[in-house]
Design a protein around this motif. Structure first.
Motif, PDB file in Angstrom:
ATOM      1  N   ASP A  83       0.840  -1.186   0.000  1.00  0.00           N
ATOM      2  CA  ASP A  83       0.000   0.000   0.000  1.00  0.00           C
ATOM      3  C   ASP A  83       0.883   1.247   0.000  1.00  0.00           C
ATOM      4  O   ASP A  83       2.099   1.169  -0.133  1.00  0.00           O
ATOM      5  CB  ASP A  83      -0.951   0.002   1.198  1.00  0.00           C
ATOM      6  N   ARG A  84       0.251   2.404   0.170  1.00  0.00           N
ATOM      7  CA  ARG A  84       0.985   3.667   0.104  1.00  0.00           C
ATOM      8  C   ARG A  84       1.949   3.845   1.265  1.00  0.00           C
ATOM      9  O   ARG A  84       2.858   4.671   1.201  1.00  0.00           O
ATOM     10  CB  ARG A  84      -0.010   4.828   0.066  1.00  0.00           C
ATOM     11  N   THR A  98      -4.533  -1.037  -4.966  1.00  0.00           N
ATOM     12  CA  THR A  98      -3.624  -0.607  -3.904  1.00  0.00           C
ATOM     13  C   THR A  98      -3.652   0.896  -3.650  1.00  0.00           C
ATOM     14  O   THR A  98      -3.068   1.355  -2.669  1.00  0.00           O
ATOM     15  CB  THR A  98      -2.184  -1.020  -4.257  1.00  0.00           C
TER      16      THR A  98
END
Length: 387
Positions: free
Chosen positions: A281-282, A303
């Motif tokens: 993810d980020r 995502t």
């Protein structure tokens, strides 16, 4: 043979402020026991990918392929050519025009019928082969270029499987498919693009004697040794998936724990399943840069990782840049020297899980050498492509 579970459409890049959730669909590969063709089991998605930028490696490979085909006498000046291209872009018509070939009119027969990564996008493979075969004029040649299933298996390229790509070819399967249309392979060339690309030349059986040459024979023998029609061999891609996705996540987690900034490069369709399967993810990967302006201001599906421009990539001064298309490595290192000049490094994302996959105990007909897990500054990766 390979089940990636539920995945977002690989060509769906929502706006960066689109909160989602993104639709997900089953993504599975199966193997036809009759013809040996590896295929996408089902695809309910609708193609919608923003137009990408053609990589330099693809342009260079096209020039080499045209040169080799011309040297074999298959591209006579004045011949008519019909091209079936890929929806992702790229065309050989300019190169062929430079050698004196001229485009055939729509639906007309042609002396040279070329398909460059196009046929894999056809849901009905039998109809796609038959349609291309019908376009070949008497005495003409059918040229089919494809990403080799042998390479996919040998290099553990599990994320070659994606929505919109209905077929994963071997010379073995194509020989059977062409036979149904009254054609036979006559010769072939191999290239390093995508880890293993084949250009196969076929002619109509009724046009006269002549069978496959030694290059086709060698391809078929190599595929038999690799087990491209063996379900157990293809099933090994499932373990490659677990190893590759796990290694990417572990590497990103180690970089984060060390306080190192990591960004990505290459918002390609093959990166979608890799990031989704790895659970990235980020927090682990803040953004992915891409040269295509059409993807800027969008995000990776599933995502929610933003897609940024190469200029923004440089201004963020990353410690590491994970490249999601190995063929881009030489190109990006040359285009963006600021990354290494600032102390950053380029890493081949596909190679991160290579050692785990190659050291597994599963049985494979053949294991090819894998590239190293990292690309140290100043040393080119063995997966760099100049073809």
């Amino acid at each position: 043979m390979l089940d990636l579970g539920r995945q977002p459409a690989c060509d769906y890049f929502p706006a960066v402020d689109d909160p989602g959730p993104d639709p997900e669909y089953p993504l599975q590969m199966w193997l036809c026991s009759h013809c040996g063709l590896a295929q996408l089991l089902d695809d309910p998605t609708v193609p919608a990918e923003p137009r990408g930028t053609e990589p330099a490696a693809l342009v260079a490979q096209a020039a080499k392929a045209v040169a080799r085909t011309a040297a074999a006498g298959l591209l006579p000046a004045g011949a008519r050519v019909a091209e079936y291209g890929s929806p992702h872009g790229g065309s050989w018509l300019g190169l062929l025009a430079g050698r004196g070939l001229r485009p055939a009119s729509a639906a007309a027969q042609a002396d040279v019928v070329l398909d460059c990564f196009g046929m894999m996008h056809a849901a009905d493979q039998a109809d796609a082969v038959a349609g291309r075969a019908r376009r070949v004029a008497p005495g003409g040649v059918l040229l089919l270029q494809y990403h080799s299933l042998d390479a996919i298996i040998g290099q553990g390229q599990w994320n070659a499987l994606r929505h919109g790509h209905y077929a994963y070819y071997s010379a073995t399967a194509l020989t059977a498919m062409l036979a149904a249309a009254g054609f036979s392979p006559r010769t072939a060339w191999t290239f390093e693009l995508y880890g293993g690309t084949v250009l196969l030349a076929a002619r109509r059986d009724a046009d006269g004697p002549g069978g496959p040459d030694e290059t086709v024979g060698a391809l078929l023998a190599a595929e038999t040794a690799a087990g491209v029609t063996d379900p157990d061999v293809l099933a090994g891609l499932q373990q490659d998936m677990r190893a590759g996705a796990g290694a990417l996540r572990d590497w990103l987690a180690r970089q984060a724990a060390a306080g190192r900034t990591v960004l990505g490069y290459g918002a390609a369709s093959r990166a979608v399943a890799l990031l989704q399967t790895a659970g990235v993810d980020r927090e682990l990967l803040a953004a992915v840069a891409d040269a295509s302006p059409a993807k800027h201001g969008r995000r990776m599906p599933g995502t929610a990782i933003p897609v940024i421009s190469p200029a923004e990539l440089i201004t963020r001064h990353p410690d590491e840049v994970a490249v999601f298309v190995a063929d881009l490595m030489a190109e990006v290192r040359a285009a963006y020297p600021e990354i290494e000049a600032g102390g950053g490094r380029w890493a081949d994302a596909d190679a991160l899980g290579a050692q785990q996959a190659s050291s597994s105990t599963r049985s494979r007909a053949r294991q090819r050498p894998r590239v190293g897990p990292m690309l140290p500054t100043g040393r080119p990766s063995s997966s760099d492509i100049s073809a």
